[in-house]
Design a protein around this motif. Sequence first.
Motif, PDB file in Angstrom:
ATOM      1  N   SER A 181       0.834  -1.195   0.000  1.00 32.09           N
ATOM      2  CA  SER A 181       0.000   0.000   0.000  1.00 32.09           C
ATOM      3  C   SER A 181       0.872   1.248   0.000  1.00 32.09           C
ATOM      4  CB  SER A 181      -0.907   0.012   1.237  1.00 32.09           C
ATOM      5  OG  SER A 181      -1.733  -1.121   1.286  1.00 32.09           O
ATOM      6  N   CYS A 182       0.246   2.382  -0.239  1.00 33.83           N
ATOM      7  CA  CYS A 182       0.944   3.669  -0.164  1.00 33.83           C
ATOM      8  C   CYS A 182       0.690   4.314   1.197  1.00 33.83           C
ATOM      9  CB  CYS A 182       0.466   4.619  -1.262  1.00 33.83           C
ATOM     10  SG  CYS A 182       0.839   4.068  -2.929  1.00 33.83           S
ATOM     11  N   VAL A 183       1.707   4.956   1.743  1.00 32.44           N
ATOM     12  CA  VAL A 183       1.583   5.720   2.985  1.00 32.44           C
ATOM     13  C   VAL A 183       2.154   7.109   2.732  1.00 32.44           C
ATOM     14  CG1 VAL A 183       2.311   5.936   5.383  1.00 32.44           C
ATOM     15  CG2 VAL A 183       1.709   3.687   4.470  1.00 32.44           C
ATOM     16  N   ALA A 184       1.342   8.130   2.919  1.00 31.64           N
ATOM     17  CA  ALA A 184       1.792   9.508   2.771  1.00 31.64           C
ATOM     18  C   ALA A 184       2.411   9.978   4.082  1.00 31.64           C
ATOM     19  CB  ALA A 184       0.620  10.413   2.382  1.00 31.64           C
ATOM     20  N   ILE A 185       3.506  10.720   3.979  1.00 29.27           N
ATOM     21  CA  ILE A 185       4.184  11.190   5.182  1.00 29.27           C
ATOM     22  C   ILE A 185       4.885  12.498   4.891  1.00 29.27           C
ATOM     23  CG2 ILE A 185       6.327   9.900   4.695  1.00 29.27           C
ATOM     24  CD1 ILE A 185       6.424   9.342   7.786  1.00 29.27           C
ATOM     25  N   GLU A 186       4.847  13.395   5.867  1.00 30.28           N
ATOM     26  CA  GLU A 186       5.500  14.686   5.669  1.00 30.28           C
ATOM     27  C   GLU A 186       7.004  14.491   5.504  1.00 30.28           C
ATOM     28  OE1 GLU A 186       4.517  16.936   9.160  1.00 30.28           O
ATOM     29  OE2 GLU A 186       5.006  15.264  10.473  1.00 30.28           O
ATOM     30  N   ASP A 187       7.609  15.375   4.716  1.00 33.76           N
ATOM     31  CA  ASP A 187       9.040  15.278   4.430  1.00 33.76           C
ATOM     32  C   ASP A 187       9.682  16.644   4.673  1.00 33.76           C
ATOM     33  OD1 ASP A 187      11.221  13.621   3.270  1.00 33.76           O
ATOM     34  OD2 ASP A 187      11.266  15.220   1.786  1.00 33.76           O
ATOM     35  N   PRO A 188      10.679  16.715   5.599  1.00 32.33           N
ATOM     36  CA  PRO A 188      11.326  15.616   6.335  1.00 32.33           C
ATOM     37  C   PRO A 188      10.450  15.104   7.472  1.00 32.33           C
ATOM     38  CG  PRO A 188      12.194  17.716   7.086  1.00 32.33           C
ATOM     39  CD  PRO A 188      11.274  18.033   5.939  1.00 32.33           C
ATOM     40  N   THR A 189      10.929  14.001   8.076  1.00 31.56           N
ATOM     41  CA  THR A 189      10.228  13.424   9.209  1.00 31.56           C
ATOM     42  C   THR A 189      11.208  12.601  10.035  1.00 31.56           C
ATOM     43  OG1 THR A 189       8.235  12.231   9.869  1.00 31.56           O
ATOM     44  CG2 THR A 189       9.539  11.268   8.088  1.00 31.56           C
ATOM     45  N   ALA A 190      10.728  12.022  11.111  1.00 35.15           N
ATOM     46  CA  ALA A 190      11.586  11.215  11.984  1.00 35.15           C
ATOM     47  C   ALA A 190      12.084   9.990  11.226  1.00 35.15           C
ATOM     48  CB  ALA A 190      10.809  10.778  13.222  1.00 35.15           C
ATOM     49  N   MET A 191      13.384   9.717  11.318  1.00 29.70           N
ATOM     50  CA  MET A 191      13.956   8.618  10.540  1.00 29.70           C
ATOM     51  C   MET A 191      13.363   7.276  10.932  1.00 29.70           C
ATOM     52  SD  MET A 191      17.818   8.400  12.116  1.00 29.70           S
ATOM     53  CE  MET A 191      18.121   8.346  13.880  1.00 29.70           C
ATOM     54  N   ARG A 192      12.963   7.112  12.185  1.00 27.54           N
ATOM     55  CA  ARG A 192      12.398   5.828  12.603  1.00 27.54           C
ATOM     56  C   ARG A 192      11.035   5.595  11.975  1.00 27.54           C
ATOM     57  NH1 ARG A 192      13.088   4.594  18.866  1.00 27.54           N
ATOM     58  NH2 ARG A 192      12.302   2.586  18.141  1.00 27.54           N
ATOM     59  N   LEU A 193      10.285   6.658  11.710  1.00 26.64           N
ATOM     60  CA  LEU A 193       9.018   6.495  11.008  1.00 26.64           C
ATOM     61  C   LEU A 193       9.256   5.952   9.601  1.00 26.64           C
ATOM     62  CD1 LEU A 193       7.062   9.731  12.018  1.00 26.64           C
ATOM     63  CD2 LEU A 193       6.806   7.430  12.947  1.00 26.64           C
ATOM     64  N   LEU A 194      10.279   6.462   8.929  1.00 26.27           N
ATOM     65  CA  LEU A 194      10.609   5.980   7.587  1.00 26.27           C
ATOM     66  C   LEU A 194      11.032   4.517   7.632  1.00 26.27           C
ATOM     67  CD1 LEU A 194      12.576   9.081   6.253  1.00 26.27           C
ATOM     68  CD2 LEU A 194      10.192   8.489   5.829  1.00 26.27           C
ATOM     69  N   ASP A 195      11.829   4.154   8.627  1.00 30.71           N
ATOM     70  CA  ASP A 195      12.245   2.754   8.774  1.00 30.71           C
ATOM     71  C   ASP A 195      11.038   1.836   8.980  1.00 30.71           C
ATOM     72  OD1 ASP A 195      14.976   3.082   8.452  1.00 30.71           O
ATOM     73  OD2 ASP A 195      15.389   3.290  10.586  1.00 30.71           O
ATOM     74  N   ILE A 196      10.099   2.270   9.808  1.00 30.45           N
ATOM     75  CA  ILE A 196       8.929   1.450  10.122  1.00 30.45           C
ATOM     76  C   ILE A 196       8.095   1.204   8.874  1.00 30.45           C
ATOM     77  CG2 ILE A 196       6.709   1.471  11.334  1.00 30.45           C
ATOM     78  CD1 ILE A 196       8.181   2.875  13.668  1.00 30.45           C
ATOM     79  N   ILE A 197       7.888   2.255   8.079  1.00 35.45           N
ATOM     80  CA  ILE A 197       7.060   2.122   6.879  1.00 35.45           C
ATOM     81  C   ILE A 197       7.756   1.241   5.853  1.00 35.45           C
ATOM     82  CG2 ILE A 197       5.955   3.375   4.992  1.00 35.45           C
ATOM     83  CD1 ILE A 197       5.798   5.786   6.943  1.00 35.45           C
ATOM     84  N   GLU A 198       9.064   1.413   5.690  1.00 39.42           N
ATOM     85  CA  GLU A 198       9.797   0.573   4.746  1.00 39.42           C
ATOM     86  C   GLU A 198       9.792  -0.887   5.187  1.00 39.42           C
ATOM     87  OE1 GLU A 198      13.626   2.305   4.224  1.00 39.42           O
ATOM     88  OE2 GLU A 198      12.899   3.800   2.788  1.00 39.42           O
ATOM     89  N   ASP A 199       9.879  -1.129   6.492  1.00 39.72           N
ATOM     90  CA  ASP A 199       9.832  -2.499   7.002  1.00 39.72           C
ATOM     91  C   ASP A 199       8.486  -3.147   6.684  1.00 39.72           C
ATOM     92  OD1 ASP A 199      10.675  -4.783   8.803  1.00 39.72           O
ATOM     93  OD2 ASP A 199       8.922  -4.075   9.893  1.00 39.72           O
ATOM     94  N   LEU A 200       7.432  -2.361   6.700  1.00 39.08           N
ATOM     95  CA  LEU A 200       6.107  -2.868   6.371  1.00 39.08           C
ATOM     96  C   LEU A 200       6.000  -3.273   4.906  1.00 39.08           C
ATOM     97  CD1 LEU A 200       3.092  -3.284   7.173  1.00 39.08           C
ATOM     98  CD2 LEU A 200       2.732  -0.867   6.624  1.00 39.08           C
ATOM     99  N   GLY A 201       6.851  -2.700   4.061  1.00 34.50           N
ATOM    100  CA  GLY A 201       6.763  -2.978   2.636  1.00 34.50           C
ATOM    101  C   GLY A 201       5.791  -2.063   1.926  1.00 34.50           C
ATOM    102  N   ALA A 202       5.521  -0.891   2.530  1.00 36.40           N
ATOM    103  CA  ALA A 202       4.626   0.093   1.926  1.00 36.40           C
ATOM    104  C   ALA A 202       5.433   1.084   1.102  1.00 36.40           C
ATOM    105  CB  ALA A 202       3.826   0.826   3.005  1.00 36.40           C
ATOM    106  N   GLU A 203       4.760   1.708   0.149  1.00 45.14           N
ATOM    107  CA  GLU A 203       5.403   2.738  -0.665  1.00 45.14           C
ATOM    108  C   GLU A 203       5.238   4.092   0.015  1.00 45.14           C
ATOM    109  OE1 GLU A 203       5.038   4.869  -5.074  1.00 45.14           O
ATOM    110  OE2 GLU A 203       3.869   3.073  -4.620  1.00 45.14           O
ATOM    111  N   LEU A 204       6.314   4.821   0.139  1.00 45.90           N
ATOM    112  CA  LEU A 204       6.299   6.127   0.799  1.00 45.90           C
ATOM    113  C   LEU A 204       5.958   7.231  -0.191  1.00 45.90           C
ATOM    114  CD1 LEU A 204       9.476   5.394   2.836  1.00 45.90           C
ATOM    115  CD2 LEU A 204       7.422   6.289   3.913  1.00 45.90           C
ATOM    116  N   LEU A 205       5.024   8.090   0.190  1.00 45.03           N
ATOM    117  CA  LEU A 205       4.657   9.251  -0.614  1.00 45.03           C
ATOM    118  C   LEU A 205       5.029  10.510   0.174  1.00 45.03           C
ATOM    119  CD1 LEU A 205       1.064   8.205  -1.796  1.00 45.03           C
ATOM    120  CD2 LEU A 205       3.232   7.853  -2.987  1.00 45.03           C
TER     121      LEU A 205
END
Length: 443
Positions: A181-205
């Motif tokens: 799935s896609c997950v939208a997230i503000e940029d920049p953001t906390a690096m751990r949030l990015l790690d968590i979403i990538e671990d899920l296998g979601a696409e970052l927007l």
Amino acid sequence: MSTEPDATWLASRLTQHTARGIALEVSALIRSGTLAVGTRMPTVRDLAFTLGVSPGTISEAWSELKRQKIVSGRGRGGAWVSGDSATPRPARMGSVAHFGADVLDLSLAIPDAGLLPPLRAALAHAADAEKLNSYERTPILPALRQAVLPHWPYAPDAFLATNGGYNAVYSVLHATVLPGSCVAIEDPTAMRLLDIIEDLGAELLPIGCDAEGPLPDQLAASLARRPAALIFQPRTHSVTGRHVSARRLQELAAVLAGSETLVIEDDGVGDVSIHPPISLGTTIPERVVHIRSFSKSLGPDLRIAVLSAPDKVIRQIQSYRSFSSGWTSRLLQAATAWLLEDAATTQSVADARRIYAERRRSFLSHLAEHGIAMPETDGLCIWIPVESEQYALVTLAAHGIAVLPGSKCSLRPTEHVRLATAVLAQGHERVAAAVARAARRGD
């Protein structure tokens, strides 16, 4: 063995023909050392032809191995073995350095341990917590719910105690968002949030931001991709220190009104923020998960955050958590509830909030004296633009100062460093002078 095995060699060692089966067997070859780190994999087309499967099946298998961080690469450059462990690793947080005693470590935006309230009385009180040692999976102790409710920014359906703020985000995403799935997230953001979403296998927007928060036009554009979730930090941003304005919050609510996107609000700075809590839950409570961490205000070893959400979402999260601990320690919940209602602790948190603000203002004042004028923000760190991130890191390291590369917090190219001010109790002039030299490459 050659570092470039051909498709025939690899296919002869694979017995399964599904994407998952291929991924499992290739990962086993990597763990055993048969495929060493650095090995270039056969092309998708060659391996698919040799195995008699579709190229899409191989691509899906490679995607799973990339998610596990053991295979890297894309496009015409092909794929190669980049790790020998099938355990997912947080790419950003896992590469954070540990520095010696002679280095002033300003890389982590953490609270000053000397400003955290004492826990002895709270933990003694917690020994008499309700239903202590019961295996009943209580979402939240009534005492903790009672303590947080008066200060919550809206009236939610239900509350849930979790093992810290990032655990809350991790649990919400895994309970509600499917891989791919896609997950939208503000940029920049906390690096751990990015790690968590990538671990899920979601696409970052990535959603760009200005001083008032996420940009409504970029959020509107991302909604065309139907993201399963939007993650943003409304109260105080943990990287930039900015605060979402009331006007911007209304604009975001208007953009989200016609969508089905779940909104996850991360209040990681919590009660050491100079701003009152705010939430889209006042307008779209049926799609908001609001998370408040108490690590920065009461201490990280309490491992407590509280989230609010619609009943349906709470049930989904609880179902996901049933595979692990099932509930958050009643000892820690009861201790947190006691601290939130203790007058001395309330004053201690207020003192910490004031001291953090003074340290931040003092450092910004010294920066301005060196020609770097920045707006006053909030939080435990500042986000400093530099001409060259790499030059700034090397220059500051030469002065015995460590900061966080801005690129760890961004999905887009950026030239910034993040510098923690909460733990910078003294030496503001020295650090500001070094930052000023590091920020301007030509100096």
